[in-house]
Motif scaffolding. Structure first.
Motif, short mmCIF file in Angstrom:
data_model
loop_
_atom_site.label_atom_id
_atom_site.label_comp_id
_atom_site.label_asym_id
_atom_site.label_seq_id
_atom_site.Cartn_x
_atom_site.Cartn_y
_atom_site.Cartn_z
N LYS A 99 44.92 48.81 44.89
CA LYS A 99 44.89 47.35 44.94
C LYS A 99 43.53 46.85 45.46
O LYS A 99 43.07 45.78 45.07
CB LYS A 99 46.04 46.83 45.80
N ALA A 100 42.91 47.64 46.35
CA ALA A 100 41.56 47.29 46.81
C ALA A 100 40.59 47.29 45.63
O ALA A 100 39.71 46.43 45.53
CB ALA A 100 41.10 48.30 47.87
N PHE A 101 40.75 48.26 44.74
CA PHE A 101 39.94 48.34 43.52
C PHE A 101 40.06 47.05 42.71
O PHE A 101 39.06 46.46 42.29
CB PHE A 101 40.45 49.53 42.69
N LEU A 102 41.29 46.59 42.51
CA LEU A 102 41.53 45.37 41.74
C LEU A 102 40.95 44.14 42.43
O LEU A 102 40.38 43.25 41.78
CB LEU A 102 43.03 45.19 41.52
N LEU A 103 41.09 44.09 43.75
CA LEU A 103 40.59 42.93 44.49
C LEU A 103 39.07 42.85 44.42
O LEU A 103 38.51 41.75 44.29
CB LEU A 103 41.06 43.01 45.95
N ILE A 104 38.39 43.97 44.49
CA ILE A 104 36.92 43.98 44.40
C ILE A 104 36.47 43.46 43.04
O ILE A 104 35.53 42.67 42.94
CB ILE A 104 36.38 45.40 44.66
N LEU A 105 37.15 43.88 41.98
CA LEU A 105 36.81 43.37 40.64
C LEU A 105 37.16 41.89 40.50
O LEU A 105 36.48 41.16 39.78
CB LEU A 105 37.53 44.20 39.58
N SER A 106 38.19 41.44 41.22
CA SER A 106 38.51 40.01 41.24
C SER A 106 37.38 39.22 41.88
O SER A 106 36.98 38.16 41.38
CB SER A 106 39.81 39.76 42.04
N ILE A 107 36.87 39.73 42.99
CA ILE A 107 35.74 39.07 43.68
C ILE A 107 34.52 39.02 42.77
O ILE A 107 33.81 38.01 42.71
CB ILE A 107 35.42 39.82 45.00
N LEU A 108 34.28 40.10 42.03
CA LEU A 108 33.15 40.14 41.10
C LEU A 108 33.34 39.09 39.99
O LEU A 108 32.38 38.42 39.59
CB LEU A 108 33.03 41.54 40.50
N SER A 109 34.58 38.92 39.52
CA SER A 109 34.86 37.91 38.49
C SER A 109 34.62 36.50 39.03
O SER A 109 34.05 35.65 38.34
CB SER A 109 36.32 38.02 38.03
N ILE A 110 35.05 36.26 40.26
CA ILE A 110 34.85 34.93 40.87
C ILE A 110 33.37 34.64 41.05
O ILE A 110 32.91 33.50 40.87
CB ILE A 110 35.60 34.86 42.22
N SER A 111 32.58 35.68 41.39
CA SER A 111 31.14 35.48 41.52
C SER A 111 30.53 35.05 40.18
O SER A 111 29.61 34.23 40.14
CB SER A 111 30.46 36.75 42.03
N ALA A 112 31.05 35.60 39.09
CA ALA A 112 30.56 35.22 37.76
C ALA A 112 30.88 33.76 37.46
O ALA A 112 30.06 33.03 36.86
CB ALA A 112 31.16 36.13 36.70
N ILE A 113 32.07 33.31 37.86
CA ILE A 113 32.45 31.90 37.66
C ILE A 113 31.51 30.99 38.44
O ILE A 113 31.06 29.95 37.95
CB ILE A 113 33.92 31.68 38.10
N PHE A 114 31.17 31.39 39.68
CA PHE A 114 30.24 30.62 40.50
C PHE A 114 28.87 30.55 39.85
O PHE A 114 28.21 29.50 39.84
CB PHE A 114 30.16 31.25 41.89
N ILE A 115 28.43 31.68 39.29
CA ILE A 115 27.13 31.72 38.60
C ILE A 115 27.14 30.78 37.40
O ILE A 115 26.16 30.07 37.14
CB ILE A 115 26.79 33.16 38.17
N LEU A 116 28.24 30.77 36.68
CA LEU A 116 28.35 29.88 35.51
C LEU A 116 28.24 28.41 35.90
O LEU A 116 27.70 27.59 35.15
CB LEU A 116 29.67 30.14 34.79
N GLN A 117 28.77 28.07 37.07
CA GLN A 117 28.68 26.68 37.54
C GLN A 117 27.22 26.27 37.79
O GLN A 117 26.87 25.10 37.66
CB GLN A 117 29.47 26.52 38.84
N LYS A 118 26.40 27.25 38.18
CA LYS A 118 25.00 26.98 38.47
C LYS A 118 24.11 27.10 37.23
O LYS A 118 22.92 26.83 37.29
CB LYS A 118 24.49 27.97 39.53
N ASN A 119 24.70 27.51 36.11
CA ASN A 119 23.95 27.79 34.90
C ASN A 119 24.12 26.64 33.92
O ASN A 119 25.23 26.29 33.55
CB ASN A 119 24.44 29.10 34.28
N ASN A 120 23.01 26.08 33.49
CA ASN A 120 23.06 24.92 32.59
C ASN A 120 23.15 25.31 31.12
O ASN A 120 23.34 24.46 30.25
CB ASN A 120 21.82 24.05 32.81
#
Length: 813
Positions: free
Chosen positions: A408-429
């Protein structure tokens, strides 16, 4: 001519980068091993060591990168860096080697000693790691003298450094430490650094860096947006966080599937770095095709999540996918210990590592954006990357694994990585219609699966393939505990594993041996009031010691506390000793406890796992000497000694090592296992006391308590040990041949050849005991014991009829 000078300077800079990376991983593997001896083999200790390295590396990259940004004599800067690393590494070895004794003499509280020890070690490691961090930014400054090919140079430099690191790690783990020793390996790496430093200090041409006019031009390329610098830092933080967290989980899960040896995990660690190098080389070849860096970074994150998930699926079913098809080949220990972990690394570890290796030069190029301020900018990227690399392992080790488990730690780390991508998309025009909903869906599914899934289990191959009943599956910081049962075997059906190592099986011969470890010190006449036990296991040795009424207090140091919590499954063997009011359980590493405690004991007993399976540091002269210093004047030590998975020269070498510390040494045979006993006094064993002590305790279900029978099980005393072959090596922390073993140690013939040597080279029993009045009876039991041991020998060889015949003869005697 100028172009040739420039080309030669670049070649030399890359060679320095390669040799620097080569020496750095030699240091890292050497320091990790060395500090496990000084701080303990706990996950806490190893995580602190990793954090010191990574933090120093990151802060050093940022600080030195800034300082070097406007300098021209960069060769001298690298010279001072490398010289400082080499000198400090030798200095640190000498200092850390004596820190435990220094602090334990100053403070008598173990907690205070540990606090000072960990802080001092952190700072001592931080400084050379700080210097190591400066190499990549400075070399980038040397090579990238103008804006042309800056991007390719970044990939080239990182690839060169990581391939050097991988080769250094493999050399250290497979050849250097095991053949020349720990101290000599560190000196070897330091010598490389110091010689390079002297060369660069004397090299005038390398320090005359000429910058072209285009160096002063800084214009953003079309493929990089205004927010790219910020996006690069966010990306490098979360990729560093994720890849180091995944590395912790990979090693943790691999320990469940593969034999826990220094070779296996040096291989895995180096293979991660090989992946980073491969990714950087791919970037070097493909960078000219990258049209949009903002898009490529998001694709990298998406691909990293995908290949990591595929790896997790493979991990969950690894015994069936990989180990079962190669079942017939696992008799070959090279295949079992090297080839299978290598193959698993290619499938699981290598793809995410390649992607991470590709990502690093991408984010460096996004943030540096040209040659101007390149060392400063790359230093900044490295600092943010290592900040994630420090936080990731710490959070994964101390929070995710104990509370969620590795899966489950494995899945949570990949979840965090996915959320970071969403944050990057918000900053990307830039319009990326499909990526945003894709990452939102991935993050939602991963989080939902993490919450809804009860447990993801990683079972040792012997458990999964034999379909044993699982009584306990518990993931702790120090390891995964699994208790299994085979109901058809009755009380002998239970086994406990920590990762893939059996703590103890409940076979008769194993129980008999560890009971002897507990009882023998009392039988030889030692007055044992205060006792230290290193390793509780399932509590059999502790219960044997607790049976003796003279015992007033028992300290027991256990690395994996979950074993004590699950000891009730073995109440048939341990007499519920975990409830004994005299027992004090101490969490931690036994060696480290001895190094930081000044307390003395009448008896110190140890029942470690096999020396080639992770406990090699409990069979060295340094360890035995530490125990000797913690014994009272007439104190005694006992320890389990296996006969299997050891060549004869290794087995006899351990006994000789033990005898080099305890001049009054004995070795008893407990069927297929041996027991070491060392006394500080030089007295012979009084047989009258021996008999009285045996008759004082209740009859044992798993140990034949007959004085003459047990006396006849004595194989060696100090006189017979002195007659061992002269060329046997003393096993030390510095040069440990049980940890860095020959693959011939796993030959099936070792156990019966060792048993045969024991039986044919017995000591003169009358020189070990005094007051042995009934010589006729002693001779008969000794003759019977020899025949009984012959029966075991023939049985192990598969010669069952000879085994039965010898057993019949023994019973007649």
């Amino acid at each position: 001519m100028y172009q040739n000078m420039k080309k030669n300077k670049k070649t030399l800079a890359l060679l320095i980068t390669f040799l620097s990376g080569f020496s750095f991983l030699i240091y890292e593997i050497s320091w990790n091993r060395f500090l496990s001896l000084k701080l303990g083999t706990t996950v806490v200790a190893s995580t602190i060591v990793l954090m010191a390295f990574m933090a120093g590396f990151g802060f050093g990259a940022n600080f030195i990168g800034k300082k070097a940004n406007n300098k021209t004599k960069l060769g001298k800067i690298i010279s001072f860096i490398l010289g400082g690393i080499g000198i400090l590494s030798i200095f640190n070895y000498l200092i850390i080697d004596n820190l435990s004794s220094l602090y334990s003499n100053l403070f008598h509280n173990i907690t205070i000693v540990d606090i000072f020890l960990f802080i001092s070690t952190f700072l001592l490691l931080f400084i050379p790691a700080f210097l190591m961090g400066g190499i990549i930014p400075v070399v980038n400054k040397i090579i990238s003298t103008n804006n042309s090919n800056v991007s390719k140079n970044i990939g080239h430099i990182y690839a060169t450094e990581t391939i050097g690191s991988a080769m250094g790690g493999l050399l250290a783990g497979f050849i250097l430490i095991g053949n020349i020793g720990q101290k000599q390996t560190i000196i070897f790496a330091a010598t490389i650094n110091i010689l390079l430093a002297i060369f660069l200090l004397l090299s005038k041409s390398f320090n005359n860096i000429i910058f072209s006019e285009s160096y002063k031009i800084s214009s953003k390329t079309n493929s990089i947006s205004e927010n790219s610098g910020f996006i690069a830092l966010i990306t490098t933080f979360f990729i560093g966080f994720s890849i180091l967290s995944l590395q912790i989980l990979w090693i943790r899960i691999f320990k469940t599937y593969f034999t826990n040896t220094s070779y296996t995990f040096s291989l895995i660690t180096s293979f991660v770095i090989l992946g980073l190098s491969a990714g950087s080389w791919i970037y070097k070849q493909k960078e000219h095709k990258i049209k949009n860096y903002d898009k490529i970074i998001l694709k990298i994150i998406l691909l990293l999540i995908f290949v990591s998930l595929v790896g997790l699926l493979i991990l969950l079913d690894l015994p069936d996918l990989l180990l079962q098809p190669f079942k017939q080949s696992t008799d070959n220990q090279f295949i079992r210990l090297i080839i299978l972990p290598l193959f698993a690394s290619i499938l699981i570890v290598f793809p995410p590592s390649v992607i991470s290796g590709f990502a690093f030069p991408v984010v460096c190029n996004m943030y540096s954006n040209g040659a101007k301020n390149i060392s400063k900018n790359i230093g900044k990227v490295m600092q943010i990357n290592t900040l994630g690399s420090v936080l990731g392992p710490a959070i994964t080790t101390f929070i995710f694994i104990p509370f969620l488990g590795a899966g489950k730690a494995f899945l949570l780390i990949l979840s965090i990585l996915s959320i970071s991508a969403i944050f990057i998309l918000q900053k990307n025009n830039i319009k990326l219609k499909l990526l945003k909903p894709t990452f939102v869906a991935i993050a939602a599914m991963l989080i939902l699966f993490t919450i809804s899934t009860k447990e993801l289990r990683f079972l040792a191959p012997s458990i999964k393939l034999q379909k044993k009943e699982i009584l306990v599956y518990q993931e702790t910081i120090e390891g995964t505990i699994i208790v299994t049962n085979e109901p058809n075997k009755g009380i002998f059906g239970k086994s406990t594993y920590v990762n893939n190592s059996t703590v103890i099986g409940s076979n008769y011969d194993a129980i008999k041996a560890v009971k002897m470890v507990g009882h023998l010190p009392f039988f030889v006449g030692t007055n044992c009031k205060n006792v230290l036990i290193i390793g509780f296991g399932i509590g059999v040795t502790t219960s044997a010691i607790a049976q003796h009424s003279e015992v007033e207090h028992i300290d027991c140091v256990e690395l994996v506390l979950g074993l004590v919590q699950n000891a009730h499954y073995y109440s048939d063997f341990n007499n519920n000793v975990y409830n004994d009011s005299r027992l004090n359980i101490i969490s931690g590493d036994g060696r480290h406890y001895l190094q930081t405690s000044s307390k003395k004991y009448d008896l110190i007993s140890c029942d470690p796992t096999h020396p080639v399976l992770g406990s090699g540091n409990l069979y060295t002269k340094d360890y035995f000497s530490e125990i000797y210093e913690h014994l009272t004047t007439d104190g005694v030590m006992t320890q389990y000694l296996p006969l299997h998975k050891l060549r004869l020269e290794d087995l006899l070498g351990i006994i000789k090592t033990f005898n080099s510390v305890f001049e009054n040494s004995y070795v008893w045979l407990g069927q297929y296992h041996a027991i070491l006993l060392g006394r500080k006094n030089n007295e012979l064993i009084d047989f009258d006391v021996w008999k009285r002590k045996i008759y004082e305790i209740p009859m044992e279900d798993f140990l034949y308590l007959e004085p003459y029978h047990l006396a006849a099980s004595l194989i060696f005393d100090n006189h017979s040990i002195e007659n061992f072959p002269a060329d046997l090596k003393i096993n030390t922390d510095n040069l440990n041949y049980t940890e860095f073993f020959s693959f011939k140690s796993f030959d099936e013939s070792n156990i019966y050849n060792n048993l045969n040597y024991f039986n044919n080279n017995r000591c003169d029993i009358y020189k070990a005991y005094k007051n042995l009045s009934n010589k006729f009876l002693m001779d008969k039991f000794l003759e019977g014991n020899i025949l009984l041991t012959n029966s075991f020998y023939y049985s192990l060889k598969g010669q069952q009829q000879k085994a039965i015949d010898a057993l019949i003869e023994a019973s007649k005697v």
